[in-house]
Motif scaffolding. Sequence first.
Motif, mmCIF file in Angstrom:
data_model
loop_
_atom_site.group_PDB
_atom_site.id
_atom_site.type_symbol
_atom_site.label_atom_id
_atom_site.label_comp_id
_atom_site.label_asym_id
_atom_site.label_seq_id
_atom_site.Cartn_x
_atom_site.Cartn_y
_atom_site.Cartn_z
ATOM 1 N N ARG A 71 0.617 4.200 -2.757
ATOM 2 C CA ARG A 71 0.541 5.623 -2.430
ATOM 3 C C ARG A 71 1.629 6.421 -3.150
ATOM 4 O O ARG A 71 1.384 7.519 -3.657
ATOM 5 C CB ARG A 71 0.653 5.818 -0.916
ATOM 6 C CG ARG A 71 -0.638 5.625 -0.160
ATOM 7 C CD ARG A 71 -0.506 6.120 1.272
ATOM 8 N NE ARG A 71 0.425 5.294 2.024
ATOM 9 C CZ ARG A 71 0.088 4.272 2.787
ATOM 10 N NH1 ARG A 71 -1.185 3.936 2.902
ATOM 11 N NH2 ARG A 71 0.986 3.584 3.452
ATOM 12 N N GLU A 97 -6.385 8.404 4.965
ATOM 13 C CA GLU A 97 -6.458 8.569 3.519
ATOM 14 C C GLU A 97 -6.841 7.264 2.831
ATOM 15 O O GLU A 97 -7.573 7.272 1.831
ATOM 16 C CB GLU A 97 -5.111 9.071 2.992
ATOM 17 C CG GLU A 97 -4.806 10.510 3.408
ATOM 18 C CD GLU A 97 -3.347 10.857 3.206
ATOM 19 O OE1 GLU A 97 -2.603 10.000 2.655
ATOM 20 O OE2 GLU A 97 -2.936 11.964 3.594
ATOM 21 N N GLY A 98 -6.355 6.138 3.367
ATOM 22 C CA GLY A 98 -6.748 4.853 2.801
ATOM 23 C C GLY A 98 -8.239 4.595 2.926
ATOM 24 O O GLY A 98 -8.867 4.085 1.994
ATOM 25 N N GLN A 144 0.824 -1.202 0.000
ATOM 26 C CA GLN A 144 0.000 0.000 0.000
ATOM 27 C C GLN A 144 0.862 1.259 0.000
ATOM 28 O O GLN A 144 0.483 2.278 -0.587
ATOM 29 C CB GLN A 144 -0.932 -0.010 1.212
ATOM 30 C CG GLN A 144 -2.047 -1.037 1.103
ATOM 31 C CD GLN A 144 -2.959 -1.034 2.309
ATOM 32 O OE1 GLN A 144 -2.581 -0.601 3.393
ATOM 33 N NE2 GLN A 144 -4.166 -1.546 2.146
ATOM 34 N N GLU A 194 -2.070 8.503 6.801
ATOM 35 C CA GLU A 194 -2.108 7.526 5.719
ATOM 36 C C GLU A 194 -3.246 6.530 5.909
ATOM 37 O O GLU A 194 -3.891 6.115 4.940
ATOM 38 C CB GLU A 194 -0.766 6.798 5.642
ATOM 39 C CG GLU A 194 0.379 7.685 5.172
ATOM 40 C CD GLU A 194 1.710 6.966 5.164
ATOM 41 O OE1 GLU A 194 1.764 5.853 5.730
ATOM 42 O OE2 GLU A 194 2.683 7.488 4.603
ATOM 43 N N ARG A 251 -10.026 6.746 0.396
ATOM 44 C CA ARG A 251 -9.935 6.155 -0.942
ATOM 45 C C ARG A 251 -10.966 5.053 -1.103
ATOM 46 O O ARG A 251 -11.620 4.931 -2.142
ATOM 47 C CB ARG A 251 -8.532 5.600 -1.178
ATOM 48 C CG ARG A 251 -7.444 6.637 -1.272
ATOM 49 C CD ARG A 251 -6.116 5.994 -1.655
ATOM 50 N NE ARG A 251 -5.005 6.878 -1.404
ATOM 51 C CZ ARG A 251 -4.624 7.849 -2.219
ATOM 52 N NH1 ARG A 251 -5.281 8.043 -3.342
ATOM 53 N NH2 ARG A 251 -3.581 8.614 -1.930
ATOM 54 N N SER A 272 1.315 9.344 -6.181
ATOM 55 C CA SER A 272 1.845 10.701 -6.012
ATOM 56 C C SER A 272 2.702 11.151 -7.185
ATOM 57 O O SER A 272 3.071 12.323 -7.250
ATOM 58 C CB SER A 272 2.677 10.774 -4.727
ATOM 59 O OG SER A 272 3.849 9.978 -4.832
#
Length: 1069
Positions: free
Chosen positions: A416, A883-884, A412, A880, A887, A420
């Motif tokens: 990420r 953010e996961g 993961q 993070e 998503r 980016s």
Amino acid sequence: MAEEGLSRIRFKTPTFRPRDDIEAAGVSNSDQDDTQKASTQRLSLLRQRHPKHGQLSSSQEPVATQDVYPSSYSRMSTPTGSIAAPSPRASNFHLQLEPLLQVVDSDLETYGVEEARDGFFDASFVRPLERNHDELMQKALVNLPDSFHKNHPLSLGRFLPQQFLEAKGFFRRITTYRAGIKLLKTFLGFFITYIICLIPASRNWLGRYNYIIVISAIINHPGRPIGSQVDGAFMTILGTVAGLGWGSLALYVSTSTSAAQSGYGGILAAFLIIFAAAIGWLRCVLIRFYQAVLAAGFAIFYTYLANTSQNVGWIKIFDYGIPWVLGQAICLVVALIVFPDAGSRSISLSLHDALVTVISRLALSQQDSPVLKRKLALQFVNVSQAVRDFTIDFTFSRFSPDHIRETRNLLQGVIRSVLSIRPDKILFNIPEGGENLVEGLRPGSVPEGEHTMQLICSSLREPTRELIDSMIEALKHADLTIMEIGGQKRSSETPGLSKAVNHIRSARETFDAADALLIANPKLSPTYAKSPDVIKLFLFVHPVRQTTDKVEAFASKILQMQQDDSRWQIRAPSHRFTKAVMRTNAQVRHDRGGLTAGFYFRGKIQLDRTMADLQSVVYVPVARQSHPGDDTSKQVLSIGEYQQDQEETSGKTSKTSERAHFRYRLWTRLHRLQGFESRFAFKVALVTTLVSVPAWLPQSRDWWNNNESWWAVVTVWSMMHPRVGGTFQDLAARVSCAAIGAVWGGFAYAAGVGNPYFMAVFAAIYMIPMLYRFTQSSHPRSGVVGCISFTVVSLSAYTSGGHPSIITIAWTRGLAFVVGVVAALIVNWVLWPFIARHELRKSLSAMMLHSAILYRGVIAKYVYYSEGDGPGPEDIARSEMLEGRLREGFVRMRQLMELTRHEMRLRAPFDPLPYSALISACESFFEHLVQVRQSALYFQPYMAASDPAIVASLTAPRRDAVAVILLNLYVLACALRADRPVPRYLPSAAAARRKLLDRMEILEAEQAQNREADAKSPRERKGRRWADVYQYAYSDALTDIVENLQELQKYTKEVCGEVRWESDILVGK
């Protein structure tokens, strides 16, 4: 009073001297003259916007603080002195903002006064941009998922071609893919038990309801991994025992006395309501026990409703329990012998799919592909789900659960990093000699940009290409190694992962050496930061370099797994029990139906809980200003009212707090009764009890028992779903499958007049596609009702010898299944229905609120933090994780939007275009927030302003820029939630952003006068380079956020409408 109010306003224009440790990105002193000549028009505009920049005398001391009273305003505090040349980056962002502003309203005079009260902000209102519906819909069409470009699923013209395509896909999958082996195992479990029922000796021994053994083999079919099969056998047997036990207790109570026998129907109904509500609630809460709850429902309805009589024959308990256990034993043997799946296959294939997608993105790193980005986001979610599935069941594998979790986290991280990477075509497309270079550059680039671009491209082109090639090579070998460890090796190629890791390291060293030479090269112009094209080139190169570290860590972990996990072992479930009871394996999730809605609601609950923790953090404002001459060491920080209330009540007795805590816990328990779990329990208890009433009435008891109508109640129980009720298409499909199964079962008996060979052939012809529909298609519940319908009709006719007639048996049993299907769907439609388009609108509202909370957290933790309070490793890991989950939320929203195509809408067809555009705009807002967070980690240490005057001068515009975005998101989210029109005028985020850029531009220009870039060492220049690069990325992302906000406003108004004024009605708008 007026004079008293004016006396509280102190108009002071503080000055400040920049310190040496503050380095703002800008231009060097050596190039100021040329830049000033090129920016004369820009400087005149800045002076018009800030007319109060009078030059103070050198004897005047700088004032860094000013008084702030409630209900007061303060003079705008701006730096003084000569205004140096503005940064070209800021000019570029100004040009980007100009289309979002109306020229008439953009330069309103503020007379140097600004809002200084804590909790308030200055809002600028500009004329709303005109909305062209056709243009907006044309733009939204690009973001529409591919499934919406096909014919509508409810159209008659699509029905027959779709059936042909599904049949073609069915034969292709079962003959070329693993689906054929899975179908073979499922069919063997069914066919063996069906043959047992056709043998007269075993049929007579099993009793009248011998087909229960076949139903058992269908419900927990062997087409699943061994661990899941063992878990399912245990769960279904446990549920069967619980159902038979409760049913036996109810039968005993209803026949214990003569008075009880006279009202045995009411006693059974009371017991049924209690048990149905209990298993309905457990079916929603404890997902892991779904198979146990489902089997318990089958057992309890059989006990209560099959062969009902006031004289209970206890043999019926054994007639159900023994066949069920035998069916599970047969399925377990099939799962162990026929192509056994030890549990490694699913996790291996999931990692394989994710790696293939990552490799595809790296191979196309020069192109911006939204489709690949969505695939990466989907693989990000699927990897987590596969790891959870691997750790909740028993497995026989070489994979260690701890290693798998670490591998998931590293993979993961790779995803990420790949997300980016900002695509750039210049690096690999500029010719070696530099011909036609100007054509690839943006208009407005500085003259030196041509030579700088050529130098950078010639230095970093080959090292960057080698980095990308080495990462692709390492990921391919890692994929081969994973498939080999999992026992799923498909290629004859031997994985050379160790050499690939060494290749990554050598390529990284080559790149670092080339980068160091580039920084030390005297031909590299110190003004490269002026060119947006150069900055964007670095924004492509540096994430590629960062991704190399992630890929190396991932490949090294796979290499370690290959060395450590050399033996096959039985792995016990290692998922946390409190979380494991809320989840189940992949096959059970598929078989229970409602997969898309289930994923959506599960992710929504997790995201809401996480955001609630962030939202519950109380804001405590700190006094930024004090009276001149006060001792700063004696200042007392002010705290918010909410915290003061907590401190005032903290001295009360613990008895009062315990009583309040008990009341709150009681309220939460009672409030839980309003949830979907209690609603589903009520619906189950209501419909099952009403359908069961004929079984206890004397006038209907005979035909109920003779025609085995209790299967209608069982069908209701199996067809109802806690979340989704089904669409008209689902109703048609399930009724059709139930009717076809009953008719085909009648044909199977009538063709050979009960010949078992004919029945076996008919069963094979019908059940192979129907079992595939149940176990592997997207319509499992229509498949399972078709399987059960055929089994009950055919074996009931065979057991009774076709009496009274095969037609009577077929239509009575078939009608029972149809009634059960119709009753379940109608109740779900009428009572608290699931409407996908409404949930989509609410999910968009929630996602906007979550984005606002994330925006607030990123700005507070990563951008405007005090010295010594920067983000640490735990903050980054938490960000993070958050953010996961966000998503995953966007992935689930797009899946939810696809469900809207299957819903009938009488008013008008549902238009998915504005919703699709809203999802894309909100996702773009989120991606830019991620970019802000990542960029702030690199340039913020260079930009941490320690001068109080600088902080004071930027506080108001920063506050306004943040508050305007938060208010806009809140208003739009509330409009979507309540389905109310959006106000026509909202505070302009573009105006607030431009105001902040103006202030920052002056600061950068003044700081540039005090910095000598050429005097820095190569190492310092390298750090300065990344500060410039990521400051550009940070500013660019914040400006893009303003554009995304404008898109959100436009498309929200398309969904909810806009508040109309009376003048609009008069002019006919």
